[in-house]
Design an enzyme around this catalytic site. Structure first.
Site, PDB file in Angstrom:
ATOM      1  N   ASP A 123       0.826  -1.202   0.000  1.00  0.00           N
ATOM      2  CA  ASP A 123       0.000   0.000   0.000  1.00  0.00           C
ATOM      3  C   ASP A 123       0.863   1.256   0.000  1.00  0.00           C
ATOM      4  O   ASP A 123       2.002   1.234   0.468  1.00  0.00           O
ATOM      5  CB  ASP A 123      -0.857   0.077   1.276  1.00  0.00           C
ATOM      6  CG  ASP A 123      -1.810  -1.088   1.384  1.00  0.00           C
ATOM      7  OD1 ASP A 123      -2.153  -1.665   0.345  1.00  0.00           O
ATOM      8  OD2 ASP A 123      -2.184  -1.398   2.526  1.00  0.00           O
TER       9      ASP A 123
HETATM   10  N1  URA Z   1      -1.414  -5.911   3.889  1.00  0.00           N
HETATM   11  C1  URA Z   1      -1.818  -4.648   3.914  1.00  0.00           C
HETATM   12  O1  URA Z   1      -2.833  -4.343   4.525  1.00  0.00           O
HETATM   13  N2  URA Z   1      -1.095  -3.728   3.267  1.00  0.00           N
HETATM   14  C2  URA Z   1       0.038  -4.011   2.610  1.00  0.00           C
HETATM   15  O2  URA Z   1       0.669  -3.121   2.038  1.00  0.00           O
HETATM   16  C3  URA Z   1       0.457  -5.336   2.591  1.00  0.00           C
HETATM   17  C4  URA Z   1      -0.287  -6.270   3.223  1.00  0.00           C
END
Ligand code: URA
Length: 235
Positions: free
Chosen positions: A103
């Site tokens: 993310d």
């Molecule tokens: N899980 C998440 O919530 N975000 C990420 O970036 C990776 C795994």
């Protein structure tokens, strides 16, 4: 790219020797014989042949580990024009792509490569590649919440597989958790933590398929070692 450089990269001969080959009239670009030096080509668009045989770039496979900072997208295009992880990889000729995603507000270990076979394997759910995260969350999960997290949770319309979770540190209003999952649903760790009422405050990935980020600084990258590449290929 200069024609002789392209020929050398394709393994035809050294640049100097390639120049001689051009001058001897054995090279065609898009069907037209080139017998003088100075021609440049676009490797993706132009068709180059030597003695009527088309030559192509043998792309060197590149494997990179990046410590992604927050505030970067792992996609190659972004509708909001946000910063891209790909812009942090400077100084290599090959075009590499992120393996999976992190993310915008997650930091940590991201692998990038131009090896499509390995990317497929590392991102396909059936390979169950384990990813380890450090999550700072609101509050401290109790035993019941930890058990629910480990056994599988409902996040939206999906039941998660078994996962690992351990409390590393407890603070007054938050805690630091180590979480291991082998799935890769969108924002999965955040959704799982929210589902047991401990929303994520900060999230960092520290390991991917057994490859650890170690002390690589945020925003920095390095090539994977031969051992690491072999290890991932054998998973
Ligand atoms: N899980 C998440 O919530 N975000 C990420 O970036 C990776 C795994």
């Amino acid at each position: 790219m200069r024609l002789q450089k392209y020929m050398a990269k394709c393994g035809v001969a050294s640049r100097r020797k390639s120049e001689e080959i051009i001058l001897s009239g054995r090279v065609k670009v898009n069907g037209k014989t080139i017998s003088e030096l100075g021609t440049t080509i676009i490797p993706e668009n132009d068709i180059v042949s030597v003695d009527e045989k088309i030559i192509k770039l043998e792309e060197t496979k590149v494997y990179i580990m990046l410590n992604k900072p927050t505030g970067y997208v792992t996609t190659l295009k972004d509708e909001f024009n946000r910063k891209k992880v790909i812009d942090l990889i400077k100084g290599i000729d090959e075009r590499v792509y992120p393996v999976g995603r992190l993310d915008y507000d997650t930091s940590g270990l991201l692998i990038l490569t131009n090896d499509g076979d390995l990317t497929y394997k590392l991102t396909h759910p059936s390979y169950e590649i384990v990813k380890t995260y450090l999550a700072k969350v609101e509050g401290v999960p109790n035993e019941g919440e930890l058990v629910r997290f480990r056994n599988g949770l409902k996040i939206e319309d999906y039941i998660t597989s078994k996962a690992e979770i351990n409390i590393l540190k407890e603070y007054k209003n938050s805690s630091l958790l180590e979480i291991k999952i082998h799935e890769g649903r969108n924002r999965q760790v955040r959704k799982m933590c929210a589902s047991v009422n401990h929303p994520v405050l900060e999230l960092k990935r520290i390991s991917f398929g057994g490859i650890n980020m170690g002390n690589l600084k945020q925003g920095c990258w390095r090539f994977l070692t031969k051992n690491e590449i072999d290890f991932l290929k054998k998973l």
